[in-house]
Design an enzyme around this catalytic site. Structure first.
Site, short mmCIF file in Angstrom:
data_model
loop_
_atom_site.label_atom_id
_atom_site.label_comp_id
_atom_site.label_asym_id
_atom_site.label_seq_id
_atom_site.Cartn_x
_atom_site.Cartn_y
_atom_site.Cartn_z
N HIS A 1 46.89 32.78 52.26
CA HIS A 1 45.89 32.84 51.18
C HIS A 1 46.38 33.76 50.07
O HIS A 1 46.31 33.40 48.88
CB HIS A 1 44.56 33.34 51.73
CG HIS A 1 43.54 33.62 50.68
ND1 HIS A 1 42.87 32.64 50.00
CD2 HIS A 1 43.09 34.81 50.17
CE1 HIS A 1 42.04 33.19 49.13
NE2 HIS A 1 42.15 34.51 49.21
N LYS B 1 31.49 39.82 44.22
CA LYS B 1 31.55 39.87 45.68
C LYS B 1 30.32 40.51 46.32
O LYS B 1 30.14 40.38 47.53
CB LYS B 1 32.78 40.69 46.12
CG LYS B 1 34.12 40.09 45.69
CD LYS B 1 34.44 38.78 46.37
CE LYS B 1 34.70 38.98 47.84
NZ LYS B 1 35.09 37.71 48.49
N GLU C 1 34.73 31.84 51.57
CA GLU C 1 35.94 32.43 52.13
C GLU C 1 35.81 32.41 53.66
O GLU C 1 34.89 33.01 54.21
CB GLU C 1 36.16 33.86 51.63
CG GLU C 1 36.54 33.91 50.16
CD GLU C 1 36.92 35.30 49.69
OE1 GLU C 1 36.75 36.27 50.46
OE2 GLU C 1 37.38 35.42 48.54
N ASP D 1 36.30 45.01 53.51
CA ASP D 1 36.95 43.70 53.49
C ASP D 1 38.45 43.88 53.33
O ASP D 1 38.91 44.55 52.40
CB ASP D 1 36.41 42.85 52.35
CG ASP D 1 36.80 41.38 52.49
OD1 ASP D 1 36.90 40.91 53.64
OD2 ASP D 1 36.98 40.71 51.47
#
Length: 455
Positions: free
Chosen positions: A145, A263, A209, A138
């Site tokens: 952001h 996550k 997200e 990721d």
């Protein structure tokens, strides 16, 4: 980068009528790949191509002998249970199959009679992940952001000094990447409460997200670099991606090694992969603010700066359980675009990933990070939209949200449109929040007790 060719012509029409309605995500100019089977069947999952409201079953098409040459070999690989073998074949094979499919699905094509029997309605299909994802990384390329979230914690210096020099990323967990439609169970973890001892329990600040995911094609040997000029030949395609995040768990656990339980519980991937060749009409220059540093030489090429970005429009929609019950449609929470949000290009991500000698493999997934625009209406996450949870969102149903509640369904959508080109889309990336599947540490998941959690 792939040049425009006959498969991109705006004048092309398909004998599959629904591909010509002007509103579909899947006109003849798109031809994305995915893995499917008929819903509720015991069939094997297999490769297919979206065309209008139908799926072309590649295994069935191969059986009917409609392809030949390189396209035949590519179709065989793309018809398997996962697309990894097809991804590994490279640009020549991808282009050969795309051209053969385009010609076979056009109005007046001789292959129509054979292929009509190979169509399955999308409404009658269910999907699996399009590839076996060996590794998932990721990134954090959404500069607006990063700035908005950084401002919540570091008002004076929202961006760290390295941000404009290096693509920031971390290695994620691939086992919990799920296909669109799979339930998202609220994660447990530690969070810092008001007492000296941290709390443990279900996340109270669950967030979405808005991201894109980039699939790797042919890999590289360990120790071998991928020059920026060659990077796109190692990238197969793009899918919508929701990398869910537990905002109360993350701040307590992420220092010094990064996020963990906040996550690793789930990431949702759309079922269709739009190829980089399909995106050729929608390339864009890489935006950099005046005064920003030039990328270091290994991350810079004239072509990448001129055409390395993607003009993809992005949207987040929310439907609460109450809205669903009364038949209210999902409400749009935000809209943004990749070209406006992204500080780095897909090629730069891949080149940087391999720069230290990391060996990438076909089917590996690179997440973009949250793609927000500069304005509040373009926020790609709730932590931005609610300013760290301080300002609730009021919904048309009369409900309010700071973070996601059980029963909420989040849908991501994306599309490309530009004058002189046919609009194409990415389908939907959907996940519904379910209650945490256990309430106390050490308790069995309901599936382990023989009493599955109701979905």
């Amino acid at each position: 980068m792939t040049p425009l060719n006959e498969t991109h012509s705006i004048d092309l029409r398909s004998w599959v009528a629904s591909a010509n309605d002007g509103a579909t995500d899947f006109p003849l100019q798109n031809l994305p790949f995915g893995i499917f089977r008929r819903r509720g069947s015991n069939e094997s999952f297999r490769g297919g191509v979206a065309i209008g409201d139908q799926i072309l079953d590649l295994a069935s098409a191969v059986h009917r002998g409609v392809f030949n040459g390189l396209a035949q070999g590519a179709a065989v690989s793309a018809s398997r249970e996962r697309l990894n073998d097809f991804m590994a074949m490279g640009t020549s094979a991808w282009s050969a199959l795309r051209l053969a499919l385009s010609r076979a699905l056009r109005e007046g094509a001789n292959e129509r009679h054979a292929l009509e029997a190979c169509l399955v309605a999308q409404s009658a299909a269910e999907h699996a992940l399009p590839a076996t994802i060996g590794d998932y990384t990721d990134f954090y390329i959404g500069i607006h952001h990063a700035t908005a979230v950084g401002r919540l914690f570091r008002p004076d210096t929202p961006l760290l000094p390295n941000y404009k020099w290096v693509p920031i990323g971390y290695h994620g967990r691939s086992s919990s990447v799920v296909v669109s439609g799979e339930p998202i169970y609220r994660p447990h973890g530690q969070s810092k409460g008001t007492a000296d001892t941290p709390d443990f329990g279900p996340s109270k600040r669950l967030d979405y997200e808005l991201e894109l995911g980039f699939f790797v094609g042919p890999g590289n040997r360990r120790g071998a670099h991928i020059p920026i000029e060659d990077a796109e030949s190692h990238l197969f395609g793009v899918a919508l991606f929701n990398d869910w995040s537990a905002r109360d768990i993350q701040p307590w656990e992420y220092q010094p090694l990064g996020p963990f339980l906040s996550k690793n519980f789930a990431s949702t991937l759309s079922p269709w992969i739009v190829t980089f060749e399909a995106l050729a009409p929608f390339r864009a220059y890489c935006r950099r603010a005046q005064g920003d540093p030039e990328p270091l030489p290994y991350l810079r090429s004239d072509e990448n700066m001129a055409r390395g970005s993607l003009d993809v429009q992005l949207e987040v929609l929310l439907q609460t359980e109450k809205m669903k019950h009364v038949g209210s449609q999902p409400v749009c929470l935000s809209r943004s675009s990749f070209v406006e949000a992204a500080y780095w290009t897909p090629s730069q991500l891949l080149t940087h990933h391999a720069a230290g000698g990391c060996n990438l493999n076909a089917g590996d997934l690179l997440g973009s990070g949250t793609l927000s625009g500069p304005h509040p209406s373009q926020a790609g996450s709730l932590i931005e939209k609610t300013i760290g949870g301080r300002e609730a969102i009021t919904l048309p149903s009369g409900e309010s949200r700071i973070f996601l509640e059980d029963g909420d369904t989040v849908s991501l959508r994306a599309w490309c449109e530009r004058e002189g080109a046919q609009r194409i889309g990415f389908g939907e990336c959907v996940g519904t929040i379910r209650a945490a599947p256990f309430d106390t540490p050490g308790a069995l998941h309901p599936a382990q007790t023989g009493h599955p959690h109701g979905d």
